[in-house]
Design a protein around this motif. Structure first.
Motif, PDB file in Angstrom:
ATOM      1  N   ARG A 111       2.993  47.658  51.412  1.00 45.40           N
ATOM      2  CA  ARG A 111       3.454  46.966  50.208  1.00 45.40           C
ATOM      3  C   ARG A 111       4.246  47.898  49.305  1.00 45.40           C
ATOM      4  NH1 ARG A 111      -0.608  44.566  45.834  1.00 45.40           N
ATOM      5  NH2 ARG A 111      -0.810  46.796  45.442  1.00 45.40           N
ATOM      6  N   GLN A 161      15.504  39.092  52.816  1.00 41.16           N
ATOM      7  CA  GLN A 161      14.574  39.740  53.739  1.00 41.16           C
ATOM      8  C   GLN A 161      13.675  40.726  53.000  1.00 41.16           C
ATOM      9  OE1 GLN A 161      16.369  41.896  56.959  1.00 41.16           O
ATOM     10  NE2 GLN A 161      14.417  42.303  57.943  1.00 41.16           N
ATOM     11  N   ASP A 166      11.095  38.671  51.123  1.00 43.00           N
ATOM     12  CA  ASP A 166      10.101  38.105  52.044  1.00 43.00           C
ATOM     13  C   ASP A 166       9.152  39.177  52.572  1.00 43.00           C
ATOM     14  OD1 ASP A 166      11.283  35.634  51.686  1.00 43.00           O
ATOM     15  OD2 ASP A 166      12.394  35.694  53.584  1.00 43.00           O
ATOM     16  N   THR A 167       9.689  40.351  52.869  1.00 42.43           N
ATOM     17  CA  THR A 167       8.851  41.449  53.351  1.00 42.43           C
ATOM     18  C   THR A 167       7.836  41.849  52.288  1.00 42.43           C
ATOM     19  OG1 THR A 167      10.603  42.257  54.795  1.00 42.43           O
ATOM     20  CG2 THR A 167       8.867  43.825  54.218  1.00 42.43           C
ATOM     21  N   ASP A 210       5.101  39.117  51.980  1.00 41.09           N
ATOM     22  CA  ASP A 210       4.154  39.210  53.103  1.00 41.09           C
ATOM     23  C   ASP A 210       3.220  40.418  52.954  1.00 41.09           C
ATOM     24  OD1 ASP A 210       5.308  36.953  54.216  1.00 41.09           O
ATOM     25  OD2 ASP A 210       6.509  38.082  55.675  1.00 41.09           O
ATOM     26  N   ALA A 247       0.654  39.755  50.301  1.00 43.31           N
ATOM     27  CA  ALA A 247      -0.366  38.822  50.798  1.00 43.31           C
ATOM     28  C   ALA A 247      -1.391  39.555  51.665  1.00 43.31           C
ATOM     29  CB  ALA A 247       0.294  37.694  51.582  1.00 43.31           C
ATOM     30  N   ARG A 248      -0.947  40.533  52.442  1.00 47.30           N
ATOM     31  CA  ARG A 248      -1.889  41.308  53.276  1.00 47.30           C
ATOM     32  C   ARG A 248      -2.848  42.116  52.417  1.00 47.30           C
ATOM     33  NH1 ARG A 248       2.703  41.850  56.376  1.00 47.30           N
ATOM     34  NH2 ARG A 248       3.104  43.982  55.692  1.00 47.30           N
ATOM     35  N   ASP A 256      -5.339  39.730  50.996  1.00 44.91           N
ATOM     36  CA  ASP A 256      -6.262  39.260  52.032  1.00 44.91           C
ATOM     37  C   ASP A 256      -7.365  40.284  52.287  1.00 44.91           C
ATOM     38  OD1 ASP A 256      -7.121  37.588  54.367  1.00 44.91           O
ATOM     39  OD2 ASP A 256      -6.459  39.382  55.454  1.00 44.91           O
TER      40      ASP A 256
END
Length: 90
Positions: free
Chosen positions: A45, A64, A67-68, A71, A74-75, A78
């Motif tokens: 991140r 891109q 979006d990277t 994502d 979000a990891r 999580d």
């Protein structure tokens, strides 16, 4: 989200007492695995945030890069959520 925590790693669990309970429990190995996953997710991140910030001011944000970052963020969330669930289970 505080920008500071994009570049400086926050603790996966802020409650030191809860962290100590998990580390002393039979599920300590599971918690250590989550810590490793959190470290890798944070690094990804941080790099994604650096890449995204490099596109700011240079014209339109590169989709891109955005979006990277989304994502990667979000990891991190999580892994933290799974760590919190583990703390609650112990």
């Amino acid at each position: 989200m505080f920008v500071f925590f994009l570049f400086t790693k926050a603790p996966m669990i802020f409650d030191d007492a809860a962290k100590a309970r998990v580390e002393a429990s039979p599920r300590a190995g599971e918690y250590r695995a989550l810590e490793g996953e959190y470290d890798r997710a944070f690094d990804a991140r941080r790099l994604a945030a650096q890449d995204l910030s490099a596109t700011v001011g240079a014209g339109p944000v590169v989709p891109q890069a955005k979006d990277t970052f989304i994502d990667a963020d979000a990891r991190v969330k999580d892994v933290r959520n799974r760590a919190i669930a583990l703390v609650r289970d112990v």
